[in-house]
Design a protein around this motif. Structure first.
Motif: not given
Length: 641
Positions: A569-582, A615-619, A628-636
């Motif tokens: 992974i070269d870029m990991a973008v954290p997602l908030s709970p609201e963004e996961v729901l969106l 996404n939750k597993h990546t986080a 850092a602990e996040y709700q979820a992450m998308e990876a690139f």
């Protein structure tokens, strides 16, 4: 060393670096290169038998693995004069019941890919008959077996491998002494075949197959496997103990077998997965990252808690000696991974970007998000998609195919009936009464009519509009290419052509993006992602002389089937709970794909569930490593084209 010698059996003592492995294997960069080598060995065998005025008895396989081998044999026949007039073939298997005319039959497959294009005598072609009456089947199998023996046995057997470890259709539980017979297919095998049959309900439950003993009697065996989906079963077969639950392990008893693999299929073998456990390594930054992440997972420790003993006890003492101390290794790797995390996927304006995955400038970027199917955008990077829009970038989503094949007949019929109720018999652009009549009377294997395909594509298109509208994208920035390679009306697609590449190149040249996001997951069950990525790479190569391409970065997202490994992974973008729901709600706009995914691969979960869990597993993996602990992450992954 010649190409043929590359595939000659090597005695175990000659390949020390593969001491974990119990079957000789050769690894190639890609399946094309490997297939050409296998075809060359077959051609040499045919010619050598011709020189002795003898028949060449070939055992042949079906499925995706041997297709390129057959293409190369056909090329050699047409361009190099390779004759098949001395060749007798015996196919491994056939679905039961199955007519020869059915385009899912192996009889159809073999003629389409090989027999119709070479000079083999029809009487020398032997394929199990899926129409034999059940009461005559036992005798038919005995006769098939006898015919192979009377021909002198198989000189060469070509094999693929299923995720259950089956060769032919010898499913788990098959005996080493088994002969040609009828067998009940494993559920996993039927799931894997479901994309070819438009759903698992249409996949036959039984098949006729050569037995394990028949295969092992071959003088030479070459098994081919391509792609990440085969990696785990290849490891179990090559490195595990002989076990009837993995019938392919019986090949360990054969003294002239070679497994021919691409890099993805070989990726779980110890010498590739954890080479430091096999021999001394050249510690590149990439290998160092992979090893330290593995060590954390193996010891269940975060990076900064690893000790000298952890490195020494897990085959990494030479790395420790090279770097000096666990502390230095740990802090450097912690910083590398920390720098992959960003909430600004388009770059953070007015900020030092030396340790950020994306450039700060230009502050507002033009972005193309390529989506092979009409839902890959929100499934794979819905959260990042939303962030890019909210952070003021000019985002364009480009759907490369219509996705019409993934719409069921029932779903299309429902839409056609609703539309017909509204407009009556006024045909408009699409003739809905004709569609309703066609779908109600559609026969097995019948290709969809042009109107049906148009309707199914329109269903996917409108779902995409709804999902991207929910994300916040303006309609003018939505583009549909409907690339020609996809528009066959069948599961099997046409090869990628110049028109496909030209379409992709045109949209890139028009927008002149600073960022391109594309699907890098090549594990989708019917190959569309790979074709679409190849079209993008070919287009970008053509456009590279243009000045705007100097500023264009390519980011690969993973699709619905696999996530990138942490070390890739070269870029990991954290997602908030609201963004996961969106993201979830955006995916659910694709109603035609809900509840019964037609091309789900080896995962029965719906796409929104897979995406969310992944996404939750990546986080969690980042969290477990001490970041850092996040709700979820998308990876690139950044790709240098």
């Amino acid at each position: 060393m010649s190409a043929i010698q590359t595939l000659t059996y090597v005695k175990p003592g000659k390949y020390e670096t593969t001491r974990f492995e119990k079957i000789h294997n050769e690894i190639f960069k890609n399946s094309q290169q490997a297939s050409e080598i296998v075809a060359l060995e077959i051609a040499e065998l045919i010619r050598s038998r011709q020189a002795k005025n003898k028949l060449c008895i070939l055992g042949l396989a079906t499925g995706s693995s041997p297709v390129k081998v057959y293409e190369e044999l056909v090329r050699m026949h047409k361009e190099e004069g390779l004759s098949f007039n001395n060749v007798v073939t015996f196919n491994l298997d056939e679905y039961y019941p199955m007519t020869k005319e059915n385009n899912q039959s192996y009889h159809y497959f073999m003629h389409q890919h090989l027999f119709n294009h070479i000079d083999i005598s029809p009487e020398n072609i032997n394929i199990p008959d899926g129409t034999v009456a059940i009461q005559n089947l036992n005798q038919y199998c005995v006769d098939y077996e006898t015919k192979i023996k009377k021909a002198g046995g198989l000189d060469f057997q070509l094999l693929g491998i299923g995720r259950t470890g089956h060769v032919g259709f010898n499913e788990p539980g098959s005996h080493i002494n088994s002969g040609t017979r009828i067998i009940t297919l494993d559920h996993i095998t039927r799931v894997d075949a479901s994309s070819d049959f438009n759903g698992i309900d249409n996949v036959p439950k039984r098949a006729i197959t050569m037995g394990v003993s028949t295969i092992l009697a071959s003088k030479r065996i070459v098994l081919m496997a391509w792609g990440q989906n085969k990696a785990e079963i290849i490891k179990r077969t090559v490195q595990g103990d002989i076990n009837s639950e993995v019938p392919a392990t019986f090949l360990q008893n054969h003294t002239n077998t070679t497994f021919v693999l691409d890099q993805s299929a070989a990726s779980e073998l110890t010498r590739f997965k954890t080479p430091w456990l096999v021999d001394d390594c050249i510690w590149t930054p990439e290998l160092k990252s992979k090893a330290i992440v593995w060590l954390c997972q193996e010891t269940k420790k975060s990076i900064l808690k690893l000790t000298d003993r952890d490195y020494n006890n897990n085959g990494m003492s030479d790395l420790l000696a090279q770097e000096g101390s666990a502390y230095d290794l740990n802090i450097n790797m912690f910083n590398v991974l920390q720098h992959t995390i960003t909430g600004w996927p388009g770059g953070k304006p007015n900020t030092d970007d030396s340790n950020r995955p994306e450039r700060a400038n230009p502050a507002k970027k033009r972005v193309i998000l390529f989506s092979p199917h009409p839902d890959d955008d929100v499934i794979s990077m819905g959260g990042t998609f939303s962030k890019l829009i909210k952070q003021g970038h000019e985002v364009h989503v480009v759907y490369q195919t219509s996705g019409n094949i993934a719409v069921t007949d029932d779903e299309a019929l429902k839409f056609a009936e609703v539309a017909n109720d509204f407009i009556g018999n006024n045909e408009g652009i699409i003739n809905f009464p004709n569609i309703i009549n066609f779908l109600n009377n559609k026969s097995e294997n019948q290709t969809d009519s042009q109107d049906v395909r148009k309707l199914k594509g329109l269903i996917r298109r409108r779902e995409s509009h709804a999902a991207t509208r929910y994300i916040g994208l303006e309609a003018k920035n939505i583009h549909f290419l409907d690339m020609p390679f996809y528009e066959t009306g069948q599961i099997k697609k046409s090869p990628i052509g110049a028109d496909d590449i030209a379409m992709v190149a045109a949209i890139i040249e028009k927008i002149k993006p600073h960022q391109i996001f594309a699907a890098g997951d090549l594990s989708d069950p019917h190959g569309t992602h790979k074709v679409c990525l190849n079209a993008i790479l070919s287009a970008m190569k053509q456009l590279k002389p243009n000045p705007f391409m100097n500023d264009c970065w390519l980011w690969l997202y993973s699709g619905a089937w696999h996530e990138w490994e942490i070390h890739d992974i070269d870029m990991a973008v954290p997602l908030s709970p609201e963004e996961v729901l969106l993201k979830r709600h955006a995916i659910l706009y694709h109603q035609s794909q809900k509840d019964r995914v037609m091309f789900q691969g080896n995962d029965s979960r719906e796409f929104w569930v897979r995406a969310e869990d992944r996404n939750k597993h990546t986080a969690k993996l980042y969290d477990d490593l001490g970041l850092a602990e996040y709700q979820a992450m998308e990876a690139f992954k950044r790709f240098d084209y």
